[in-house]
Enzyme design. Structure first.
Site, PDB file in Angstrom:
ATOM      1  N   HIS A 138      -5.879  -1.434   6.135  1.00 16.81           N
ATOM      2  CA  HIS A 138      -6.004  -1.083   7.557  1.00 16.81           C
ATOM      3  C   HIS A 138      -6.822  -2.140   8.325  1.00 16.81           C
ATOM      4  CE1 HIS A 138      -4.047   2.602   6.523  1.00 16.81           C
ATOM      5  NE2 HIS A 138      -5.059   3.030   5.801  1.00 16.81           N
ATOM      6  N   HIS A 145     -11.937   3.474  -3.610  1.00 15.61           N
ATOM      7  CA  HIS A 145     -11.131   4.068  -2.533  1.00 15.61           C
ATOM      8  C   HIS A 145     -11.567   3.599  -1.146  1.00 15.61           C
ATOM      9  CE1 HIS A 145     -10.119   7.145   0.495  1.00 15.61           C
ATOM     10  NE2 HIS A 145      -9.000   7.291  -0.192  1.00 15.61           N
ATOM     11  N   TYR A 157      -4.676   7.805  -6.534  1.00 22.38           N
ATOM     12  CA  TYR A 157      -5.909   8.591  -6.694  1.00 22.38           C
ATOM     13  C   TYR A 157      -5.681  10.040  -7.095  1.00 22.38           C
ATOM     14  CZ  TYR A 157      -5.194   9.831  -1.688  1.00 22.38           C
ATOM     15  OH  TYR A 157      -4.678  10.259  -0.486  1.00 22.38           O
ATOM     16  N   HIS A 168       0.707   5.604  -1.330  1.00 23.85           N
ATOM     17  CA  HIS A 168       0.273   6.795  -2.065  1.00 23.85           C
ATOM     18  C   HIS A 168       1.560   7.610  -2.230  1.00 23.85           C
ATOM     19  CE1 HIS A 168      -3.739   5.583  -0.817  1.00 23.85           C
ATOM     20  NE2 HIS A 168      -3.371   5.671   0.444  1.00 23.85           N
ATOM     21  N   GLN A 217       2.532  11.248  -1.160  1.00 22.57           N
ATOM     22  CA  GLN A 217       2.584  11.614   0.263  1.00 22.57           C
ATOM     23  C   GLN A 217       4.007  11.574   0.827  1.00 22.57           C
ATOM     24  OE1 GLN A 217      -0.548   9.739   2.585  1.00 22.57           O
ATOM     25  NE2 GLN A 217      -2.097  10.246   1.056  1.00 22.57           N
ATOM     26  N   ASP A 229       1.988   3.260   2.949  1.00 24.70           N
ATOM     27  CA  ASP A 229       0.887   4.212   2.910  1.00 24.70           C
ATOM     28  C   ASP A 229       1.331   5.678   2.797  1.00 24.70           C
ATOM     29  OD1 ASP A 229      -1.613   5.330   3.063  1.00 24.70           O
ATOM     30  OD2 ASP A 229      -2.173   4.499   4.984  1.00 24.70           O
ATOM     31  N   ARG A 249      -5.905  15.004   7.145  1.00 25.77           N
ATOM     32  CA  ARG A 249      -6.403  14.858   5.781  1.00 25.77           C
ATOM     33  C   ARG A 249      -6.593  16.232   5.126  1.00 25.77           C
ATOM     34  NH1 ARG A 249     -12.001  12.059   3.768  1.00 25.77           N
ATOM     35  NH2 ARG A 249     -12.771  14.012   4.612  1.00 25.77           N
ATOM     36  N   ARG A 302     -16.483   5.534   1.788  1.00 24.63           N
ATOM     37  CA  ARG A 302     -16.715   6.990   1.808  1.00 24.63           C
ATOM     38  C   ARG A 302     -16.740   7.560   0.399  1.00 24.63           C
ATOM     39  NH1 ARG A 302     -12.246   6.814   5.334  1.00 24.63           N
ATOM     40  NH2 ARG A 302     -10.996   8.013   3.872  1.00 24.63           N
ATOM     41  N   HIS A 348       0.834  -1.222   0.000  1.00 26.33           N
ATOM     42  CA  HIS A 348       0.000   0.000   0.000  1.00 26.33           C
ATOM     43  C   HIS A 348       0.859   1.260   0.000  1.00 26.33           C
ATOM     44  CE1 HIS A 348      -3.820   2.030   0.360  1.00 26.33           C
ATOM     45  NE2 HIS A 348      -3.392   2.737   1.400  1.00 26.33           N
ATOM     46  N   HIS A 365      -9.734   0.773   1.091  1.00 24.97           N
ATOM     47  CA  HIS A 365      -9.543   1.183   2.486  1.00 24.97           C
ATOM     48  C   HIS A 365     -10.793   0.794   3.281  1.00 24.97           C
ATOM     49  CE1 HIS A 365      -6.995   4.557   0.637  1.00 24.97           C
ATOM     50  NE2 HIS A 365      -6.170   4.038   1.513  1.00 24.97           N
TER      51      HIS A 365
HETATM   52 ZN   LIG Z   1      -4.069   4.581   2.087  1.00 23.78          ZN
END
Ligand SMILES: [Zn+2]
Length: 450
Positions: free
Chosen positions: A266, A206, A120, A56, A59, A317, A81, A209, A54, A229
């Site tokens: 997670h 994703h 994403y 991104h 980040q 992550d 976030r 949500r 995992h 997630h």
């Molecule tokens: Zn993530």
């Protein structure tokens, strides 16, 4: 054909001496011979490369830049976030590629040999698709190729701003697609990886949500791995219960065809019934222990998951950590703090936590990547990590004890050589193109954060 020689190596059946590993021109292992002679020597002790399930990548550029207290205090995942949304507005395609290349070179130097990129950040800073809608995904593939790391590219479907249908907010504009746009990105990625044995394609709604029930159903038929997630935060669980009457993992078990193709990232907050139900499906729990600690997510129910026969792997992550060693250490030590015990990841058959955690991450990480890797065996990718057994942190340790020392002793990096798909990408503990990759990364960071 290339042959490698390992003085000591971890094979599926256990430790072995004088191992000769034959690799074909495509980067696949064709033969493994114990007591074999000849081949390019790999220094130290050789273990399979660790899959990172995992990431991104963007980040990496904001890791460490989101620690400051908010004016009102009460900081959490949700205030983090907001900061992440603000900072991710800065990146263009060139920047994203340079950051990803730096990250992947770092991961390789610590012993990760493949990465599942949960991608994403699709559109331009105003939320408009680039001329090629898959541009940003392809930049990540380019970074993977420039560094040599294997990749499972996971274009992420992100449409909503909250559980089942809340409209997205301004900070989410770069992530958004309807199903039509989404499948175009998937097809763009499929074309980009065609013929590349170091890459695979999966899909990623994703979260509950950001994708509707219909969207999750539409992605469920995909032939390949499916990452999502789930149950990272208590507030997310509460909102899901309010909206659907079910907790996130419970909802997925009742409404999606969860099986061994699925990876629940997670899976921090599960009831005993969810643990048993999810473990039974064969799905992977994708743990990101340093990120979960950084964001205050919670502590995974490791003993319960293992008792239920659950499969797990690790990812980095948000990239506050970039090494398998740090993820393993955080996973085990958080259990110790919670349970007031030691050697939590072990059992009678596997009494060393270093070995136990590595074996779990190899199995679950391989499954989550949808690629043939995670073992030094014929038919697998030739992805290995040579650990320097003369390193001060490891000296005097052998086999499983050496893996314990790797995970739990010291801060410096004992990884010496890393091979991916039969090619050496790290030598002497450093990525072979580290200088150029770092120079480009430094320029981007100085411009973005000037
Ligand atoms: Zn993530």
């Amino acid at each position: 054909m290339t042959a490698f020689q390992a003085r000591r190596a971890l094979l599926p059946e256990g430790w072995a001496s004088d191992v000769r590993i034959e690799v074909d021109a495509g980067g696949w292992i064709t033969a493994v011979e114990k007591g074999g002679k000849g081949g390019e020597a790999l220094p130290g002790v050789v273990v399979p490369g660790v899959p990172n399930l995992h990431s991104h990548a963007f980040q990496r550029a904001i890791a460490g830049a989101t620690e400051r207290r908010s004016p009102s205090g009460g900081d959490s995942f949700w205030s983090w976030r907001e900061q992440m949304y603000r900072l991710c507005a800065l990146f263009g395609p060139e920047d994203a590629e340079a950051v990803a290349a730096q990250l992947y070179a770092e991961m390789l130097s610590w012993g990760f040999t493949s990465v599942a990129e949960f991608h994403y950040l699709h559109h331009d800073p105003d939320g408009r698709p680039y001329a090629d809608i898959a541009e940003m995904a392809k930049r990540h593939l380019a970074a993977a190729r420039a560094t040599g790391i294997g990749m499972t590219v996971l274009p992420c479907l992100y449409r909503y701003g909250g559980i089942f249908g809340r409209e997205p907010n301004h900070g989410q504009r770069r992530f958004l697609n309807d199903l039509d746009g989404y499948w175009k990105i998937v097809e763009g990625c499929r074309g980009a990886i065609a013929g590349d044995d170091n890459a695979a394609l999966g899909v990623a709604p994703h979260s509950l949500r950001a994708a509707s029930a219909e969207m999750i159903a539409a992605l469920s038929g995909f032939e390949g791995v499916i990452h999502i997630h789930a149950a990272e935060q208590v507030k997310e669980v509460e909102e899901c219960v309010t909206a659907t009457g079910r907790r996130p993992v419970e909802w997925l078990l009742e409404n999606a065809p969860i099986d061994a193709r699925w990876v629940l990232i997670h899976a921090t907050h599960m009831t005993q019934a969810e643990i048993a139900g999810l473990a039974r499906t064969g799905a992977v729990a994708g743990l990101c222990p340093t990120t979960e600690a950084s964001l205050g997510d919670g502590i995974f129910a490791l003993p319960e998951w293992r008792a239920a026969g659950g499969v797990l792997g690790v990812g980095t992550d948000s990239h506050v950590g970039t090494s398998p060693r740090d993820e393993f250490r955080q996973l085990e030590t958080s259990q110790r703090l919670k349970l007031l015990g030691r050697a939590v990841a072990t059992d009678e058959a596997m009494p060393h936590p270093g070995r136990a955690l590595l074996e779990m991450a190899l199995k679950g990480g391989a499954q989550a990547s949808g690629r043939k890797l995670g073992a030094i065996a014929p038919g697998m990718r030739a992805d290995f990590v040579a650990v320097d057994d003369l390193h001060p942190a490891l000296i005097g340790r052998k086999d499983d004890e050496l893996l314990d020392a790797w995970v739990f002793n010291g801060q410096s990096n004992p990884v010496s050589t890393v091979v991916v798909g039969g090619k050496r990408v790290v030598e002497g503990g450093r990525h072979i193109r580290a200088e150029a990759i770092e120079a480009r990364f430094r320029k981007v960071m100085q411009r973005l954060f000037a």
